[in-house]
Motif scaffolding. Structure first.
Motif, mmCIF file in Angstrom:
data_model
loop_
_atom_site.group_PDB
_atom_site.id
_atom_site.type_symbol
_atom_site.label_atom_id
_atom_site.label_comp_id
_atom_site.label_asym_id
_atom_site.label_seq_id
_atom_site.Cartn_x
_atom_site.Cartn_y
_atom_site.Cartn_z
ATOM 1 N N ASN A 1 0.770 -1.316 -0.336
ATOM 2 C CA ASN A 1 -0.151 -0.267 -0.391
ATOM 3 C C ASN A 1 0.370 1.316 -0.072
ATOM 4 N N ASP A 2 1.844 1.832 0.543
ATOM 5 C CA ASP A 2 2.795 2.534 0.799
ATOM 6 C C ASP A 2 3.442 2.932 -0.733
ATOM 7 N N ILE A 3 4.099 1.640 -1.170
ATOM 8 C CA ILE A 3 4.463 1.667 -2.657
ATOM 9 C C ILE A 3 3.647 2.308 -3.555
ATOM 10 N N ASN A 4 2.063 1.418 -2.940
ATOM 11 C CA ASN A 4 1.291 1.798 -4.328
ATOM 12 C C ASN A 4 1.238 3.528 -4.075
ATOM 13 N N THR A 5 0.890 3.966 -2.576
ATOM 14 C CA THR A 5 0.762 5.151 -2.276
ATOM 15 C C THR A 5 1.804 6.767 -3.206
ATOM 16 N N LEU A 6 3.217 5.925 -3.320
ATOM 17 C CA LEU A 6 4.175 5.854 -3.380
ATOM 18 C C LEU A 6 4.371 6.373 -5.189
ATOM 19 N N VAL A 7 4.079 5.504 -5.509
ATOM 20 C CA VAL A 7 4.480 5.538 -7.179
ATOM 21 C C VAL A 7 2.944 6.139 -8.460
ATOM 22 N N PHE A 8 1.805 5.582 -7.001
ATOM 23 C CA PHE A 8 0.956 6.773 -7.863
ATOM 24 C C PHE A 8 0.228 7.677 -7.589
ATOM 25 N N ASN A 9 0.549 8.319 -6.686
ATOM 26 C CA ASN A 9 0.164 9.581 -5.613
ATOM 27 C C ASN A 9 1.289 10.422 -5.324
ATOM 28 N N GLY A 10 2.518 10.050 -4.978
ATOM 29 C CA GLY A 10 3.750 10.467 -4.417
ATOM 30 C C GLY A 10 2.585 10.846 -2.796
ATOM 31 N N VAL A 11 4.243 11.518 -1.833
ATOM 32 C CA VAL A 11 3.318 11.975 -0.607
ATOM 33 C C VAL A 11 3.164 13.352 -0.189
ATOM 34 N N SER A 12 2.122 13.593 -0.156
ATOM 35 C CA SER A 12 1.357 15.306 -0.201
ATOM 36 C C SER A 12 2.133 15.711 0.886
ATOM 37 N N THR A 13 2.531 17.001 0.818
ATOM 38 C CA THR A 13 2.904 17.997 2.201
ATOM 39 C C THR A 13 2.116 17.868 3.365
ATOM 40 N N ASN A 14 2.111 18.102 4.614
ATOM 41 C CA ASN A 14 1.761 18.104 5.247
ATOM 42 C C ASN A 14 1.005 19.848 5.638
ATOM 43 N N THR A 15 -0.185 19.868 5.202
ATOM 44 C CA THR A 15 -0.603 21.560 5.576
ATOM 45 C C THR A 15 -0.822 21.772 6.607
ATOM 46 N N THR A 16 -0.909 21.251 8.121
ATOM 47 C CA THR A 16 -1.515 21.754 9.055
ATOM 48 C C THR A 16 -0.506 20.780 9.941
ATOM 49 N N PRO A 17 0.712 21.149 10.331
ATOM 50 C CA PRO A 17 1.560 20.466 10.957
ATOM 51 C C PRO A 17 1.162 20.931 12.587
ATOM 52 N N THR A 18 1.917 19.895 13.556
ATOM 53 C CA THR A 18 1.010 19.909 14.694
ATOM 54 C C THR A 18 2.691 19.470 15.293
ATOM 55 N N VAL A 19 2.808 19.266 17.145
ATOM 56 C CA VAL A 19 3.337 18.680 17.424
ATOM 57 C C VAL A 19 3.089 17.035 17.048
ATOM 58 N N THR A 20 2.302 16.525 17.263
ATOM 59 C CA THR A 20 2.476 15.248 17.255
ATOM 60 C C THR A 20 2.512 14.414 16.368
ATOM 61 N N ASN A 21 2.079 15.849 15.235
ATOM 62 C CA ASN A 21 1.751 14.860 13.576
ATOM 63 C C ASN A 21 2.671 16.622 12.478
ATOM 64 N N PRO A 22 4.150 16.228 12.826
ATOM 65 C CA PRO A 22 5.057 17.686 12.069
ATOM 66 C C PRO A 22 5.075 17.490 10.769
ATOM 67 N N ASP A 23 5.675 18.237 10.221
ATOM 68 C CA ASP A 23 5.771 18.075 8.155
ATOM 69 C C ASP A 23 6.561 17.817 8.030
ATOM 70 N N ARG A 24 6.195 16.090 8.034
ATOM 71 C CA ARG A 24 7.582 14.701 7.474
ATOM 72 C C ARG A 24 6.463 14.015 6.791
ATOM 73 N N PRO A 25 6.896 13.773 5.557
ATOM 74 C CA PRO A 25 7.933 14.449 4.612
ATOM 75 C C PRO A 25 7.360 15.416 4.422
ATOM 76 N N ARG A 26 8.426 16.124 3.649
ATOM 77 C CA ARG A 26 7.792 17.895 2.818
ATOM 78 C C ARG A 26 7.213 17.684 1.433
ATOM 79 N N GLY A 27 6.774 16.115 0.932
ATOM 80 C CA GLY A 27 6.261 15.456 -0.338
ATOM 81 C C GLY A 27 7.467 15.420 -1.257
#
Length: 108
Positions: free
Chosen positions: A6-32
Motif C-alpha cells: 500500500n505504501d509503494i502504491n501511494t508513492l508510485v501512483f500519487n506521491g506523498v503530499s506535504t502536511n499542510t497543517t503540522p502539529t507537535v504530534t504530527n510534524p511536517d514530515r515528509p515535505r512531499g
C-alpha cells in the motif's frame, strides 16, 4: 507485507503530499515525496526497455523470465489513446510490480 504494498502504491501512483497543517504530534514530515519516472516514461513505448532498466536498477540483473514476461504483459495491456498518459501508466505499473515483488523484497 500488505502495508508495504500500500505504501509503494501511494508513492508510485500519487506521491506523498506535504502536511499542510503540522502539529507537535504530527510534524511536517515528509515535505512531499515522489518518484521521478521521466526516464522510464520515455522508454515505456517499448516495455522490454523499461523492464531491463528496472531489472538493472532494482534487482541487479536477477529478474527471472516469468516475472519479466508478466510485467511486459501488464504494460502492454495499458492502451490509453493519449501517448503521454499511456507511457506514464506503463512506467508506474512496472515500478509498482517490481517494487512489490518477492524478488525485490529479498534483494533490498
Amino acid at each position: 507485507t500488505l502495508r508495504r504494498a500500500n505504501d509503494i502504491n501511494t508513492l508510485v501512483f500519487n506521491g506523498v503530499s506535504t502536511n499542510t497543517t503540522p502539529t507537535v504530534t504530527n510534524p511536517d514530515r515528509p515535505r512531499g515525496t515522489s518518484i521521478d519516472l521521466s526516464n522510464l516514461q520515455l522508454q515505456a513505448g517499448n516495455p522490454i526497455d523499461v523492464v531491463n532498466a528496472l531489472d538493472a536498477l532494482l534487482l541487479h540483473g536477477t529478474m527471472n523470465s516469468q516475472m519479466r514476461t508478466s510485467i511486459i504483459a501488464a504494460m502492454n495491456a495499458i492502451n490509453d489513446a493519449d501517448l503521454n498518459t499511456r507511457n506514464l501508466k506503463r512506467a508506474r505499473t512496472a515500478v509498482y510490480l517490481v517494487a512489490t515483488s518477492s524478488q525485490y523484497d529479498v534483494q533490498r
